[in-house]
Scaffold this motif. Structure first.
Motif, PDB file in Angstrom:
ATOM      1  N   SER A 201       8.239 -11.867   8.223  1.00  0.00           N
ATOM      2  CA  SER A 201       7.622 -10.540   8.269  1.00  0.00           C
ATOM      3  C   SER A 201       8.299  -9.720   9.358  1.00  0.00           C
ATOM      4  N   ILE A 202       8.592  -8.486   9.013  1.00  0.00           N
ATOM      5  CA  ILE A 202       9.327  -7.623   9.940  1.00  0.00           C
ATOM      6  C   ILE A 202       8.595  -6.294  10.065  1.00  0.00           C
ATOM      7  N   PRO A 203       7.568  -6.222  10.930  1.00  0.00           N
ATOM      8  CA  PRO A 203       6.940  -4.913  11.136  1.00  0.00           C
ATOM      9  C   PRO A 203       7.914  -4.005  11.877  1.00  0.00           C
ATOM     10  N   PHE A 204       7.852  -2.704  11.583  1.00  0.00           N
ATOM     11  CA  PHE A 204       8.625  -1.752  12.377  1.00  0.00           C
ATOM     12  C   PHE A 204       7.915  -1.569  13.710  1.00  0.00           C
ATOM     13  N   PRO A 205       8.658  -1.272  14.779  1.00  0.00           N
ATOM     14  CA  PRO A 205       7.994  -1.024  16.071  1.00  0.00           C
ATOM     15  C   PRO A 205       7.299   0.327  16.081  1.00  0.00           C
ATOM     16  N   LYS A 206       6.333   0.472  15.199  1.00  0.00           N
ATOM     17  CA  LYS A 206       5.551   1.712  15.084  1.00  0.00           C
ATOM     18  C   LYS A 206       4.101   1.310  14.910  1.00  0.00           C
ATOM     19  N   SER A 207       3.244   2.305  14.734  1.00  0.00           N
ATOM     20  CA  SER A 207       1.834   1.989  14.543  1.00  0.00           C
ATOM     21  C   SER A 207       1.617   1.370  13.163  1.00  0.00           C
ATOM     22  N   ILE A 208       0.452   0.735  12.998  1.00  0.00           N
ATOM     23  CA  ILE A 208       0.121   0.127  11.713  1.00  0.00           C
ATOM     24  C   ILE A 208       0.178   1.182  10.614  1.00  0.00           C
ATOM     25  N   PHE A 209      -0.425   2.332  10.901  1.00  0.00           N
ATOM     26  CA  PHE A 209      -0.438   3.417   9.917  1.00  0.00           C
ATOM     27  C   PHE A 209       0.981   3.831   9.544  1.00  0.00           C
ATOM     28  N   ASP A 210       1.807   4.068  10.566  1.00  0.00           N
ATOM     29  CA  ASP A 210       3.168   4.545  10.305  1.00  0.00           C
ATOM     30  C   ASP A 210       3.995   3.511   9.555  1.00  0.00           C
ATOM     31  N   ASN A 211       3.696   2.236   9.775  1.00  0.00           N
ATOM     32  CA  ASN A 211       4.393   1.204   9.030  1.00  0.00           C
ATOM     33  C   ASN A 211       4.154   1.359   7.536  1.00  0.00           C
ATOM     34  N   VAL A 212       2.875   1.516   7.165  1.00  0.00           N
ATOM     35  CA  VAL A 212       2.562   1.585   5.739  1.00  0.00           C
ATOM     36  C   VAL A 212       2.953   2.939   5.165  1.00  0.00           C
ATOM     37  N   ALA A 213       2.876   3.987   5.990  1.00  0.00           N
ATOM     38  CA  ALA A 213       3.194   5.326   5.482  1.00  0.00           C
ATOM     39  C   ALA A 213       4.696   5.569   5.409  1.00  0.00           C
ATOM     40  N   TYR A 214       5.480   4.651   5.974  1.00  0.00           N
ATOM     41  CA  TYR A 214       6.929   4.878   6.069  1.00  0.00           C
ATOM     42  C   TYR A 214       7.571   5.122   4.702  1.00  0.00           C
ATOM     43  N   GLY A 215       7.302   4.221   3.763  1.00  0.00           N
ATOM     44  CA  GLY A 215       7.919   4.334   2.434  1.00  0.00           C
ATOM     45  C   GLY A 215       7.602   5.662   1.760  1.00  0.00           C
ATOM     46  N   PRO A 216       6.302   6.001   1.609  1.00  0.00           N
ATOM     47  CA  PRO A 216       5.968   7.287   0.989  1.00  0.00           C
ATOM     48  C   PRO A 216       6.552   8.474   1.753  1.00  0.00           C
ATOM     49  N   ARG A 217       6.556   8.402   3.074  1.00  0.00           N
ATOM     50  CA  ARG A 217       7.078   9.526   3.860  1.00  0.00           C
ATOM     51  C   ARG A 217       8.548   9.762   3.577  1.00  0.00           C
TER      52      ARG A 217
ATOM     53  N   GLU B 244      -4.734   8.112   1.989  1.00  0.00           N
ATOM     54  CA  GLU B 244      -5.255   7.366   0.843  1.00  0.00           C
ATOM     55  C   GLU B 244      -4.334   6.201   0.490  1.00  0.00           C
ATOM     56  N   ILE B 245      -3.032   6.484   0.487  1.00  0.00           N
ATOM     57  CA  ILE B 245      -2.074   5.420   0.147  1.00  0.00           C
ATOM     58  C   ILE B 245      -2.175   4.275   1.141  1.00  0.00           C
ATOM     59  N   VAL B 246      -2.247   4.632   2.433  1.00  0.00           N
ATOM     60  CA  VAL B 246      -2.316   3.597   3.467  1.00  0.00           C
ATOM     61  C   VAL B 246      -3.571   2.752   3.281  1.00  0.00           C
ATOM     62  N   GLU B 247      -4.692   3.420   3.067  1.00  0.00           N
ATOM     63  CA  GLU B 247      -5.943   2.669   2.913  1.00  0.00           C
ATOM     64  C   GLU B 247      -5.878   1.769   1.680  1.00  0.00           C
ATOM     65  N   HIS B 248      -5.414   2.340   0.570  1.00  0.00           N
ATOM     66  CA  HIS B 248      -5.360   1.587  -0.670  1.00  0.00           C
ATOM     67  C   HIS B 248      -4.437   0.368  -0.536  1.00  0.00           C
ATOM     68  N   SER B 249      -3.255   0.595   0.063  1.00  0.00           N
ATOM     69  CA  SER B 249      -2.293  -0.508   0.190  1.00  0.00           C
ATOM     70  C   SER B 249      -2.836  -1.602   1.096  1.00  0.00           C
ATOM     71  N   LEU B 250      -3.463  -1.186   2.208  1.00  0.00           N
ATOM     72  CA  LEU B 250      -4.000  -2.186   3.134  1.00  0.00           C
ATOM     73  C   LEU B 250      -5.143  -2.957   2.493  1.00  0.00           C
TER      74      LEU B 250
ATOM     75  N   ALA C  48       5.114  -2.932   1.188  1.00  0.00           N
ATOM     76  CA  ALA C  48       5.885  -3.014  -0.054  1.00  0.00           C
ATOM     77  C   ALA C  48       5.127  -2.350  -1.206  1.00  0.00           C
ATOM     78  N   LEU C  49       3.790  -2.407  -1.168  1.00  0.00           N
ATOM     79  CA  LEU C  49       3.004  -1.806  -2.248  1.00  0.00           C
ATOM     80  C   LEU C  49       2.946  -0.290  -2.124  1.00  0.00           C
ATOM     81  N   SER C  50       3.139   0.214  -0.889  1.00  0.00           N
ATOM     82  CA  SER C  50       2.904   1.634  -0.629  1.00  0.00           C
ATOM     83  C   SER C  50       3.828   2.556  -1.405  1.00  0.00           C
ATOM     84  N   THR C  51       5.000   2.061  -1.796  1.00  0.00           N
ATOM     85  CA  THR C  51       5.941   2.943  -2.480  1.00  0.00           C
ATOM     86  C   THR C  51       5.690   2.973  -3.987  1.00  0.00           C
ATOM     87  N   GLY C  52       4.704   2.187  -4.439  1.00  0.00           N
ATOM     88  CA  GLY C  52       4.401   2.184  -5.864  1.00  0.00           C
ATOM     89  C   GLY C  52       5.518   1.635  -6.720  1.00  0.00           C
TER      90      GLY C  52
END
Ligand SMILES: Nc1ncnc2c1ncn2[C@@H]1O[C@H](COP(=O)(O)OP(=O)(O)OP(=O)(O)O)[C@@H](O)[C@H]1O
Ligand SMILES: [Mg+2]
Lengths: 280, 335
Positions: A123-139, A151-157, A190-194
């Motif tokens: 597992s390789i988290p980015f050195p960012k916040s939990i939110f920013d990690n999951v929001a990275y792909g969509p952003r 919504e995407i972050v909540e749904h993916s988590l 990985a799920l966040s990008t759909g």
């Protein structure tokens, strides 16, 4: 099926397309989503995959099993072309996703990876916040809408069975999560990008039995819509979650069968030895 | 073997290993205090010599034949502008080159060739860069003859009058110093790019990021603090450089500051004068120090000491600013 790929082909419909002679659907089988033909793979001059021809079906779970170092991760990474990044790699043969040859120079690799998501072995988290990690792909895909990102972050988590543990600390560094939580974070990411194909390399290797069964539930749920290829060293897990199983040995596919068949009545002696734990 | 059964061999080794650990710690401590001690001695002797000489008029006066009236105004502004333009030239080029070498080029003989040359360039004596700067920037290979021409360049509201060749101006000085420190900045930036784990890049690519997005959102934020450290060290080095500037012909005595900006108030009143700065003559603190130290009148030794103090304070403030900026960047990366 070709329509789905329009963005991937970048307005060049002359891209190499899979041709088949026999009808493949019927007998309750879903269409072929991924196919490799005579795939050889090399790190420098070191060949690690030999003549791999597999058909992986849409909306199914395919498990890859085999002893350490036999090429499972390498095979997985050929499907989203992550091996391209490693210097000195090469391949021969073909890989099709949605009937398109993904190594065709006209295929945009970024568009491919948008459709084919991946969870890494480590597992390789980015050195960012939990939110920013999951929001990275969509952003980076261009989503700037705060509400939709939330919504995407909540749904993916939630899908990755992590939401309840982190919902009050979304803005803490992802590095403060435990090993197993980090692994679930990477699944959420990985799920966040759909994607519609999900490649999972031992997604449950650092998880406790509770989280593991949640991830397995998730795999069941995702199977409705996604095509999942999962590497696992856990035979029970392979037997529980997968529809089909491929046994890899020294870079070759020894046996690729319906999971039930492979575990209860393997054709090959080596498969039997491996699944019964006599070697590996 | 259980814990209450002593293992003589293991224990004698353990004692030795513990001793080694302690000894190493002491060696490191001695090294640290040695550097600090040297610094304290330097500061003390300089402050003692400078006491009574460092006052406000020392900051606001130009140089003079009379030690009591001599001041560092020209050198201070000269050094300030020189460093400002050196930084502006060096940071984008240095970081750009490092990113290109680390993130875009494949390993191969070309990259190795560039790498070896970079490391070599970092070791070339600064005076050689002075000669290079003299030929390339000050004289421009003599392509334009000896007579100076002026090219007018209109940028929105500003009209720049660019002398060709550049002559001994702040611009030539800054470009020369940039050449001097670029190898160090590039090599240090490459090191900090290499320190970003490649798994982070892979994770980013797997989420369908382009190469630019991966560099922009993952690699640079993690590498920037390390890069800025390299920049600080290199710039601090450049501030103290005298030889290359003397070679390109920087004056020891100048009766005007670059762009005639003598105080921050001047700058605010007439910001347009910044456009003249690059094309002004200049002197710098180290050049003034070098000059004063040479003079026979012993009072000038005190003047030199006072200006060394000014230089040290200048360095301190500059480092403080960069460290503040670096920490701001570090906040965005949350290991
Ligand atoms: N980046 C690389 N460069 C060179 N060789 C590699 C690289 N990655 C993997 N290999 C080699 O390729 C072979 C297959 O590795 P791979 O990681 O695919 O195995 P695996 O089946 O996933 O093993 P495990 O179950 O331990 O994860 C191994 O012999 C490995 O040493
Ligand atoms: Mg693996």
């Amino acid at each position: 099926m070709l329509k789905k790929l329009e963005p991937m082909i970048n307005q060049t419909p002359q891209v190499t397309v899979r041709e088949t002679s026999e009808p493949e659907v019927g007998n309750g089988l879903t269409p072929v989503k991924i196919e490799t033909r005579q795939l050889d793979f090399f790190y420098g001059s070191n060949q690690v995959l030999f003549d791999i021809s597999m058909q992986i079906r849409e909306r199914s779970v395919t498990a890859l099993i085999g002893p350490s170092g036999c090429g499972k991760s390498t095979f997985l990474r050929t499907i989203n072309r992550m091996n391209d990044i490693v210097e000195g790699t090469s391949h021969t043969g073909q890989v099709f996703v949605d009937d398109v040859e993904i190594y065709d120079p006209r295929v945009d690799v970024v568009a491919l990876r948008k459709r084919v998501g991946m969870v890494f072995q480590k597992s390789i988290p980015f050195p960012k916040s939990i939110f920013d990690n999951v929001a990275y792909g969509p952003r980076i895909a261009g989503n700037r809408n705060k509400k939709s990102l939330r919504e995407i972050v909540e749904h993916s988590l939630k899908q990755a069975a992590l939401w309840d543990e982190v919902k009050d600390r979304l803005h803490d560094s992802a590095m403060t999560l435990s090993g197993g939580q980090q692994q679930r974070l990477c699944i959420a990411r990985a799920l966040s990008t759909g994607p519609d194909v999900l490649l999972m390399d031992e997604p449950a290797s650092a998880l406790d039995p509770g989280s593991t069964s949640k991830i397995e539930d998730l795999i069941f749920e995702l199977k409705e819509k996604y095509t999942i290829v999962i590497v696992t060293h856990n035979m029970q897990q392979a037997a529980r979650v997968s529809d089909e199983t491929a046994f890899f040995f020294e870079g070759q596919v020894i046996e690729f069968e319906k999971t039930k068949q492979l575990f209860t009545n393997p054709r090959e002696k080596r498969t039997e030895d491996y699944v019964t734990g006599r070697f590996g | 073997m259980s814990l209450n059964q002593p293992d003589a061999e293991f224990e004698s080794h353990l004692a030795f290993r513990n001793f080694l650990g302690k000894a190493f710690g002491i060696v490191c401590m001695v090294s640290t205090w040695f550097s600090i001690g040297a610094l304290v001695v330097l500061l003390a002797s300089v402050s003692w010599q400078a006491s009574g000489w460092l006052n406000w008029s020392f900051i606001t006066n130009y140089d003079s034949r009379h030690p009591e009236q001599a001041g560092v105004l020209a050198g201070l502004w000269g050094s300030l502008w020189l460093i400002f333009f050196t930084t502006i030239f060096t940071v984008p080029v240095g970081i750009g080159a490092a990113v290109y070498l680390e993130e875009y080029t494949q390993n191969g003989w070309i990259k190795r060739f560039i790498q070896v040359n970079l490391s070599n360039l970092a070791g070339v004596p600064s005076i050689v860069y002075g000669i290079l700067g003299l030929t390339v920037f000050v004289r421009m290979f003599g392509l334009f003859g000896t007579k100076e021409r002026v090219i007018e360049l209109s940028l929105f509201v500003l009209t720049l009058e660019i002398p060709v060749p550049f002559g001994t101006t702040v611009l030539s000085g800054a470009l020369t110093l940039s050449l001097l420190i670029l190898p160090v900045v590039i090599v240090a930036s490459q090191e900090s790019l290499r320190a970003v784990p490649s798994s982070i890049r892979h994770a980013s690519y797997a989420l369908a990021a382009t190469r630019w997005q991966t560099i922009r959102h993952q690699v640079l934020p993690s590498a920037l603090p390390g890069m800025l450290t390299g920049v600080i060290l290199a710039i601090s080095r450049a501030i103290g450089e005298t030889a290359p500037l003397v070679i390109i012909g920087a004056l020891t005595y100048v009766a005007a500051t670059p762009g005639d900006i003598e105080s921050p108030a001047d700058l605010l009143r007439n910001p347009g004068s910044v456009a003249e700065v690059p094309f002004s003559e200049f002197t710098t603190l180290p050049i003034q120090i070098f000059n004063w130290v040479k003079l026979p009148n012993s009072d000038f030794q005190h003047v030199a000491a006072a200006s060394i103090l000014v230089l040290l304070i200048f360095l301190l403030v500059l480092n403080g600013v960069v460290i503040y900026v670096r920490n701001r960047f570090q906040k965005n990366v949350r290991w």
